[in-house]
Write a protein that holds these residues in place. Sequence first.
Motif, PDB file in Angstrom:
ATOM      1  N   PHE A   1      26.980 -17.256   0.369  1.00 25.43           N
ATOM      2  CA  PHE A   1      27.402 -15.974  -0.182  1.00 25.43           C
ATOM      3  C   PHE A   1      26.251 -14.976  -0.244  1.00 25.43           C
ATOM      4  N   GLN A   2      25.074 -15.484  -0.533  1.00 27.75           N
ATOM      5  CA  GLN A   2      23.907 -14.610  -0.606  1.00 27.75           C
ATOM      6  C   GLN A   2      23.642 -13.951   0.745  1.00 27.75           C
ATOM      7  N   THR A   3      23.684 -14.743   1.806  1.00 26.65           N
ATOM      8  CA  THR A   3      23.443 -14.217   3.148  1.00 26.65           C
ATOM      9  C   THR A   3      24.497 -13.195   3.526  1.00 26.65           C
ATOM     10  N   ALA A   4      25.764 -13.523   3.292  1.00 29.03           N
ATOM     11  CA  ALA A   4      26.857 -12.613   3.649  1.00 29.03           C
ATOM     12  C   ALA A   4      26.758 -11.294   2.891  1.00 29.03           C
ATOM     13  N   GLU A   5      26.418 -11.373   1.617  1.00 27.07           N
ATOM     14  CA  GLU A   5      26.348 -10.162   0.802  1.00 27.07           C
ATOM     15  C   GLU A   5      25.198  -9.257   1.241  1.00 27.07           C
ATOM     16  N   ARG A   6      24.068  -9.836   1.585  1.00 32.09           N
ATOM     17  CA  ARG A   6      22.932  -9.026   2.017  1.00 32.09           C
ATOM     18  C   ARG A   6      23.225  -8.363   3.366  1.00 32.09           C
ATOM     19  N   ILE A   7      23.925  -9.082   4.253  1.00 33.18           N
ATOM     20  CA  ILE A   7      24.302  -8.487   5.535  1.00 33.18           C
ATOM     21  C   ILE A   7      25.296  -7.360   5.318  1.00 33.18           C
ATOM     22  N   ARG A   8      26.256  -7.575   4.427  1.00 33.48           N
ATOM     23  CA  ARG A   8      27.267  -6.543   4.153  1.00 33.48           C
ATOM     24  C   ARG A   8      26.624  -5.270   3.639  1.00 33.48           C
ATOM     25  N   GLU A   9      25.609  -5.430   2.808  1.00 31.90           N
ATOM     26  CA  GLU A   9      24.934  -4.269   2.244  1.00 31.90           C
ATOM     27  C   GLU A   9      24.199  -3.473   3.330  1.00 31.90           C
ATOM     28  N   ALA A  10      23.579  -4.191   4.267  1.00 30.20           N
ATOM     29  CA  ALA A  10      22.789  -3.525   5.308  1.00 30.20           C
ATOM     30  C   ALA A  10      23.631  -3.068   6.498  1.00 30.20           C
TER      31      ALA A  10
ATOM     32  N   HIS B   1      29.197  -9.988   8.658  1.00 32.01           N
ATOM     33  CA  HIS B   1      29.331 -10.518   7.295  1.00 32.01           C
ATOM     34  C   HIS B   1      29.880 -11.946   7.355  1.00 32.01           C
ATOM     35  N   LEU B   2      30.931 -12.113   8.172  1.00 33.09           N
ATOM     36  CA  LEU B   2      31.559 -13.432   8.295  1.00 33.09           C
ATOM     37  C   LEU B   2      30.582 -14.452   8.871  1.00 33.09           C
ATOM     38  N   THR B   3      29.795 -14.030   9.840  1.00 36.00           N
ATOM     39  CA  THR B   3      28.802 -14.930  10.433  1.00 36.00           C
ATOM     40  C   THR B   3      27.819 -15.414   9.373  1.00 36.00           C
ATOM     41  N   GLY B   4      27.364 -14.504   8.516  1.00 41.55           N
ATOM     42  CA  GLY B   4      26.462 -14.889   7.438  1.00 41.55           C
ATOM     43  C   GLY B   4      27.095 -15.885   6.485  1.00 41.55           C
ATOM     44  N   LEU B   5      28.387 -15.718   6.223  1.00 39.37           N
ATOM     45  CA  LEU B   5      29.084 -16.608   5.300  1.00 39.37           C
ATOM     46  C   LEU B   5      29.234 -18.018   5.853  1.00 39.37           C
TER      47      LEU B   5
ATOM     48  N   ILE C   1      19.303 -12.522  16.696  1.00 38.67           N
ATOM     49  CA  ILE C   1      18.937 -13.654  15.857  1.00 38.67           C
ATOM     50  C   ILE C   1      17.807 -13.265  14.903  1.00 38.67           C
ATOM     51  N   LYS C   2      16.871 -12.485  15.384  1.00 38.18           N
ATOM     52  CA  LYS C   2      15.793 -12.005  14.510  1.00 38.18           C
ATOM     53  C   LYS C   2      16.351 -11.111  13.412  1.00 38.18           C
ATOM     54  N   GLU C   3      17.329 -10.285  13.757  1.00 40.20           N
ATOM     55  CA  GLU C   3      17.961  -9.436  12.744  1.00 40.20           C
ATOM     56  C   GLU C   3      18.670 -10.296  11.703  1.00 40.20           C
ATOM     57  N   PHE C   4      19.356 -11.318  12.161  1.00 38.32           N
ATOM     58  CA  PHE C   4      20.059 -12.221  11.245  1.00 38.32           C
ATOM     59  C   PHE C   4      19.082 -12.893  10.288  1.00 38.32           C
ATOM     60  N   ASN C   5      17.927 -13.296  10.787  1.00 36.85           N
ATOM     61  CA  ASN C   5      16.982 -14.023   9.953  1.00 36.85           C
ATOM     62  C   ASN C   5      16.383 -13.181   8.837  1.00 36.85           C
ATOM     63  N   ILE C   6      16.487 -11.873   8.952  1.00 36.99           N
ATOM     64  CA  ILE C   6      16.056 -11.014   7.852  1.00 36.99           C
ATOM     65  C   ILE C   6      16.867 -11.334   6.603  1.00 36.99           C
ATOM     66  N   PHE C   7      18.135 -11.652   6.789  1.00 36.38           N
ATOM     67  CA  PHE C   7      19.045 -11.902   5.674  1.00 36.38           C
ATOM     68  C   PHE C   7      19.213 -13.381   5.391  1.00 36.38           C
TER      69      PHE C   7
ATOM     70  N   PHE D   1      28.655 -17.330  -7.883  1.00 36.21           N
ATOM     71  CA  PHE D   1      29.156 -17.513  -6.528  1.00 36.21           C
ATOM     72  C   PHE D   1      30.466 -18.316  -6.529  1.00 36.21           C
ATOM     73  N   GLN D   2      30.557 -19.321  -7.409  1.00 38.18           N
ATOM     74  CA  GLN D   2      31.764 -20.134  -7.454  1.00 38.18           C
ATOM     75  C   GLN D   2      32.971 -19.291  -7.818  1.00 38.18           C
ATOM     76  N   ARG D   3      32.781 -18.282  -8.652  1.00 34.98           N
ATOM     77  CA  ARG D   3      33.882 -17.420  -9.048  1.00 34.98           C
ATOM     78  C   ARG D   3      34.483 -16.708  -7.858  1.00 34.98           C
ATOM     79  N   LEU D   4      33.681 -16.463  -6.824  1.00 32.47           N
ATOM     80  CA  LEU D   4      34.172 -15.775  -5.649  1.00 32.47           C
ATOM     81  C   LEU D   4      35.187 -16.609  -4.880  1.00 32.47           C
ATOM     82  N   LEU D   5      35.211 -17.917  -5.123  1.00 29.05           N
ATOM     83  CA  LEU D   5      36.177 -18.791  -4.462  1.00 29.05           C
ATOM     84  C   LEU D   5      37.505 -18.851  -5.207  1.00 29.05           C
ATOM     85  N   ASP D   6      37.507 -18.454  -6.460  1.00 30.01           N
ATOM     86  CA  ASP D   6      38.725 -18.572  -7.295  1.00 30.01           C
ATOM     87  C   ASP D   6      39.708 -17.440  -7.001  1.00 30.01           C
TER      88      ASP D   6
END
Length: 284
Positions: free
Chosen positions: A106-115, A123-127, A252-258, A279-284
Amino acid sequence: MLTDSNEKIMMLDPSLVFRPEEVMKKTGHQFRNYQDESNDPHQQQVKNTYLQMHTYQCVDYVKKKHAQWLKFDHFEATILHTLDKLNDLIDESDPDVNVPNIVHAFQTAERIREAHPDKDWFHLTGLIHDLGKIMAFYGEPQYSTVGDTFVVGCEFAPSIVYRKSTFRDNPDMKNEKFNTKYGLYEANCGLDKVMISWGHDEFLYQVLKHNKSTLPAEALYMIRYHSFYPWHTGGDYMYLCDNKDMEMIEWIKEFNIFYLFISIKNTNQATQRMQIHIFQRLLD
């Protein structure tokens, strides 16, 4: 926040969970700090995982794993079920964290979504990028599931983690052909023609291909090679790459930033539970 007696109550700022770069700026935290000689139990665990990986992962081993896992007959699972399952997995190869992988997803996906708010596929790839680690719940050891990957079938690159101290018992070290620059391969043959140590990257990539995923090529490259640090970060194996590989490495280098994230292993248990609960709440 203050109580009636004016005593301060420490509260977690959830934004720091989703924006760890702010903590990085303040603390100067360094990622991927692999210590060859250390008395720290976590560092010892990390090195032991790589020692086993570099001992067993050879050409024959990788072929065996392809035959074993690419029949796609081990289990069926939804994305959410797999993410939830990763709540029980702590990556033993990671020197930065010792928290469940779902936090990282979730952390990776959220940081990608922000940028990159306009790239929903990113976003989905990060998740989902680490979902292949579910193999660990079906009998696959962590040294064959997590950690940095590397090419088998040619000389082991100098930028591989613990390169100088962990390959001595690898069977391929006894094969002269596997200890040359190109080994089994030809110059600029393309990474898709190369065998890479078995792990969660290749497994998830093959699962997505098998299920006719509509993710773009950039996403599939990120998933397949994000742990291939000797290539995209160490600069090794460039002589095996074709034009497509060299175009995709920038993604891939861009992805690794997040992808990299801060250590919270030194926070107290209550704070860790709160972070995980967010993060668990996001699954509910």
